[in-house]
Design a protein around this motif. Structure first.
Motif, PDB file in Angstrom:
ATOM      1  N   ILE A 147       0.839  -1.206   0.000  1.00 19.55           N
ATOM      2  CA  ILE A 147       0.000   0.000   0.000  1.00 19.55           C
ATOM      3  C   ILE A 147       0.869   1.248   0.000  1.00 19.55           C
ATOM      4  O   ILE A 147       0.651   2.186  -0.774  1.00 19.55           O
ATOM      5  CB  ILE A 147      -0.942  -0.004   1.222  1.00 19.55           C
ATOM      6  CG1 ILE A 147      -1.983  -1.114   1.080  1.00 19.55           C
ATOM      7  CG2 ILE A 147      -1.637   1.350   1.371  1.00 19.55           C
ATOM      8  CD1 ILE A 147      -2.847  -1.309   2.315  1.00 19.55           C
ATOM      9  N   THR A 148       1.871   1.272   0.867  1.00 22.20           N
ATOM     10  CA  THR A 148       2.739   2.447   0.940  1.00 22.20           C
ATOM     11  C   THR A 148       3.800   2.437  -0.168  1.00 22.20           C
ATOM     12  O   THR A 148       4.224   3.504  -0.616  1.00 22.20           O
ATOM     13  CB  THR A 148       3.425   2.525   2.307  1.00 22.20           C
ATOM     14  OG1 THR A 148       4.080   1.279   2.598  1.00 22.20           O
ATOM     15  CG2 THR A 148       2.416   2.785   3.394  1.00 22.20           C
ATOM     16  N   ALA A 149       4.200   1.251  -0.626  1.00 21.51           N
ATOM     17  CA  ALA A 149       5.216   1.185  -1.683  1.00 21.51           C
ATOM     18  C   ALA A 149       4.659   1.605  -3.037  1.00 21.51           C
ATOM     19  O   ALA A 149       5.403   2.060  -3.904  1.00 21.51           O
ATOM     20  CB  ALA A 149       5.787  -0.237  -1.783  1.00 21.51           C
ATOM     21  N   MET A 150       3.353   1.459  -3.258  1.00 21.18           N
ATOM     22  CA  MET A 150       2.752   1.907  -4.501  1.00 21.18           C
ATOM     23  C   MET A 150       2.774   3.424  -4.620  1.00 21.18           C
ATOM     24  O   MET A 150       2.744   3.970  -5.720  1.00 21.18           O
ATOM     25  CB  MET A 150       1.301   1.417  -4.597  1.00 21.18           C
ATOM     26  CG  MET A 150       1.144  -0.018  -5.073  1.00 21.18           C
ATOM     27  SD  MET A 150       1.805  -0.280  -6.732  1.00 21.18           S
ATOM     28  CE  MET A 150       0.684   0.727  -7.702  1.00 21.18           C
ATOM     29  N   ALA A 151       2.822   4.106  -3.467  1.00 24.22           N
ATOM     30  CA  ALA A 151       2.793   5.568  -3.488  1.00 24.22           C
ATOM     31  C   ALA A 151       3.961   6.179  -4.259  1.00 24.22           C
ATOM     32  O   ALA A 151       3.754   7.099  -5.056  1.00 24.22           O
ATOM     33  CB  ALA A 151       2.736   6.103  -2.063  1.00 24.22           C
ATOM     34  N   PRO A 152       5.217   5.703  -4.064  1.00 18.63           N
ATOM     35  CA  PRO A 152       6.302   6.264  -4.864  1.00 18.63           C
ATOM     36  C   PRO A 152       6.155   5.996  -6.358  1.00 18.63           C
ATOM     37  O   PRO A 152       6.699   6.738  -7.175  1.00 18.63           O
ATOM     38  CB  PRO A 152       7.554   5.558  -4.307  1.00 18.63           C
ATOM     39  CG  PRO A 152       7.173   5.137  -2.940  1.00 18.63           C
ATOM     40  CD  PRO A 152       5.723   4.797  -3.015  1.00 18.63           C
ATOM     41  N   ALA A 153       5.417   4.934  -6.718  1.00 15.66           N
ATOM     42  CA  ALA A 153       5.178   4.668  -8.129  1.00 15.66           C
ATOM     43  C   ALA A 153       4.210   5.688  -8.710  1.00 15.66           C
ATOM     44  O   ALA A 153       4.348   6.127  -9.853  1.00 15.66           O
ATOM     45  CB  ALA A 153       4.615   3.252  -8.310  1.00 15.66           C
ATOM     46  N   VAL A 154       3.225   6.076  -7.913  1.00 16.44           N
ATOM     47  CA  VAL A 154       2.199   7.009  -8.377  1.00 16.44           C
ATOM     48  C   VAL A 154       2.669   8.450  -8.240  1.00 16.44           C
ATOM     49  O   VAL A 154       2.435   9.284  -9.124  1.00 16.44           O
ATOM     50  CB  VAL A 154       0.889   6.800  -7.579  1.00 16.44           C
ATOM     51  CG1 VAL A 154      -0.149   7.841  -7.956  1.00 16.44           C
ATOM     52  CG2 VAL A 154       0.358   5.396  -7.793  1.00 16.44           C
ATOM     53  N   GLY A 155       3.373   8.753  -7.122  1.00 17.63           N
ATOM     54  CA  GLY A 155       3.690  10.133  -6.781  1.00 17.63           C
ATOM     55  C   GLY A 155       4.450  10.921  -7.831  1.00 17.63           C
ATOM     56  O   GLY A 155       3.951  11.961  -8.297  1.00 17.63           O
ATOM     57  N   PRO A 156       5.657  10.497  -8.236  1.00 18.73           N
ATOM     58  CA  PRO A 156       6.420  11.318  -9.181  1.00 18.73           C
ATOM     59  C   PRO A 156       5.733  11.519 -10.523  1.00 18.73           C
ATOM     60  O   PRO A 156       5.707  12.632 -11.054  1.00 18.73           O
ATOM     61  CB  PRO A 156       7.734  10.526  -9.336  1.00 18.73           C
ATOM     62  CG  PRO A 156       7.830   9.699  -8.100  1.00 18.73           C
ATOM     63  CD  PRO A 156       6.420   9.334  -7.748  1.00 18.73           C
ATOM     64  N   SER A 157       5.169  10.439 -11.091  1.00 15.40           N
ATOM     65  CA  SER A 157       4.501  10.579 -12.390  1.00 15.40           C
ATOM     66  C   SER A 157       3.237  11.414 -12.264  1.00 15.40           C
ATOM     67  O   SER A 157       2.935  12.250 -13.122  1.00 15.40           O
ATOM     68  CB  SER A 157       4.183   9.200 -12.981  1.00 15.40           C
ATOM     69  OG  SER A 157       3.478   8.401 -12.060  1.00 15.40           O
ATOM     70  N   LEU A 158       2.468  11.194 -11.174  1.00 16.82           N
ATOM     71  CA  LEU A 158       1.269  11.992 -10.937  1.00 16.82           C
ATOM     72  C   LEU A 158       1.639  13.462 -10.746  1.00 16.82           C
ATOM     73  O   LEU A 158       1.023  14.358 -11.351  1.00 16.82           O
ATOM     74  CB  LEU A 158       0.537  11.486  -9.690  1.00 16.82           C
ATOM     75  CG  LEU A 158      -0.682  12.299  -9.237  1.00 16.82           C
ATOM     76  CD1 LEU A 158      -1.816  12.160 -10.233  1.00 16.82           C
ATOM     77  CD2 LEU A 158      -1.150  11.851  -7.851  1.00 16.82           C
TER      78      LEU A 158
END
Length: 471
Positions: A147-158
């Motif tokens: 759940i928390t590891a997906m955030a870095p995947a979404v954050g920079p591109s988002l």
């Protein structure tokens, strides 16, 4: 109050974990998304690198100051009331940051978000540790890490996409539906496990913690202006050392400690915590270096810079529950050492590449890091906590999450200081100066990766020695 004496992995428990996880997810999404916006914020608010990094550093500092209280808060207040406080603070900070006309207002909004995440992050892991059946523990911690590891995947591109097309304020607006969903799931489903205690809060110990952590962050942040060996920086480091030493000694003798620091007498746990912190240090260091290098050196747009981390973060996030299953089936040694080695390969590649790094190289090298992070973080945490007696698990969890946020704050501050120092030395050629500063930053991250591997090898040597002694 519902007493969860019997551990059952039911729908309410899953929704409780998801509710706390969404808030933790949102905090990390904004943290990594805002890293991509630094050049934009520097231009809009007319500020420099050493000031803009406080958007991340200040947020992580608040997390590091809130999370140590989680063991006390868990014993003193119901889980539902803590969740309500956390989501209210996070929503208030998100709305304030979205509206902010000045940098100071934006920073206050980020600090309020830090309070919410600081309560929610250890809450998610405490719910799992207290309520999930033992045979599913490794898997569920892997899911929580996902759940928390997906955030870095979404954050920079988002962040890059939103900045490029809608402006940076929409980063905060886009979180509101997720936060409302978190509020609904949490208030409806979170239940209490265990009895509450009418314990007092030790403000003296907490003040020492505030002084120690704040001194450390300020020391690393001002080093670019004053120099690492200046009187100001060395004085702050000395204050940090004195305050944290006093905190440790007084906690051992206190009847109402914020944190039962005897957890650090268990050497395998302490070394596991050190490994975890160094992974966090590298993660936040790369999260700062890569998007800023791409924009200031390679002159890519914010969206492209943010997407450089996306493939690796997706792979790392997907590996988190898999590493949990491997832990449950084969033990911790294989996934942890494999992950450590992959992280080391990644930062060595960044450090040794002789010329300007292309977007493709950034993606490929980061894939190695993300693979290692996916296999390492949740597994290191689970293995480290398993070395403690069960009654110390809440304190061990609080310490790990506290120091992980502090390591991230220090990582951002140290690496940004290294880059800012290089930029100050050659302000006429900012692209070349940023490239040199980034390379020095990669050297620091490589040393950190070597230390991770050394700590892990020592942990397993100690575990083997203990097993042989009890054979």
């Amino acid at each position: 109050m519902t007493n969860c004496s019997t551990r059952v992995l039911d729908a309410r428990l899953l929704f409780s974990i998801i509710a706390a996880g969404i808030m933790s997810f949102s905090g990390v999404v904004v943290e990594t998304a805002m890293n991509v916006t630094f050049p934009t914020l520097m231009h809009e608010f007319n500020i420099g690198t050493s000031l803009v990094q406080w958007i991340t550093t200040g947020y992580l500092l608040v997390l590091a100051l809130i999370i140590p209280t989680s063991a006390y808060l868990k014993r003193r207040f119901s889980t539902r009331s803590l969740f309500t406080t956390a989501i209210s603070s996070f929503l208030a900070g998100t709305l304030l940051a979205a509206w902010s006309p000045y940098f100071n207002v934006l920073l206050i909004g980020r600090l309020l978000q830090g309070i919410g995440t600081g309560i929610a992050l250890p809450m998610m892991f405490n719910i799992i540790l207290e309520q999930v059946p033992g045979e599913r523990l490794g898997f569920m911690i892997g899911i929580a890490s996902l759940i928390t590891a997906m955030a870095p995947a979404v954050g920079p591109s988002l962040g890059g996409m939103i900045v490029s097309y809608f402006g940076w304020r929409m980063i905060f607006v886009s979180l509101l539906p997720f936060l409302l969903l978190s509020a609904i799931l949490g208030i409806k489903n979170i239940r209490q496990a265990g009895n509450l205690e009418q314990t007092s809060f030790n403000f003296g110990l907490y003040l020492l913690l505030i002084i120690g952590f704040s001194s450390l962050i300020f020391a690393t942040s001002i080093a670019s202006d004053f120099g690492w060996f200046s009187i100001e920086v060395l004085a702050l480091f000395a204050i940090c050392l004195i305050a944290l030493t006093a905190f440790y000694k007084q906690s051992l003798n206190s009847n109402a400690p914020l944190l039962r620091v005897e957890i650090f007498r268990y050497l395998p746990y302490t070394l596991s915590t050190a490994s975890l912190l160094l992974v966090g240090f590298i993660c936040l260091g790369l999260g700062f270096l890569i998007p800023n290098y791409a924009q200031l050196v390679s002159h890519t747009d914010a969206f492209t810079a943010g997407c450089l981390l996306l493939p690796g973060c997706i792979i790392g996030a997907m590996l988190a529950p898999i590493s949990g299953r491997l832990l449950d089936k084969f033990g911790a040694k294989r996934p942890i050492l494999l992950g450590n080695a992959s992280i080391l390969v990644s930062v060595i590649c960044y450090s040794l590449y002789p010329s300007e790094l292309s977007s493709l190289l950034f993606i490929v090298f980061y894939l190695f890091f993300a693979f290692g992070q996916g296999f390492s973080m949740g597994t290191i945490m689970t293995n480290g906590l398993s070395q403690l007696p069960e009654e110390l698990n809440a304190d061990g969890n609080a310490a790990m999450n506290t120091l992980l946020q502090l390591a991230g704050a220090v990582g951002t501050a140290v690496i940004s200081t290294i880059v800012a120092t290089a930029q100050a030395a050659d302000p006429a050629n900012i692209a070349h100066a940023t490239m040199l500063g980034s390379r020095h930053g990669f050297y620091v991250l490589t040393i950190s990766a070597v230390l991770i591997l050394c700590c892990s090898l020592k942990v397993f040597a100690l575990i083997k020695k203990k097993q042989l002694a009890h054979a």
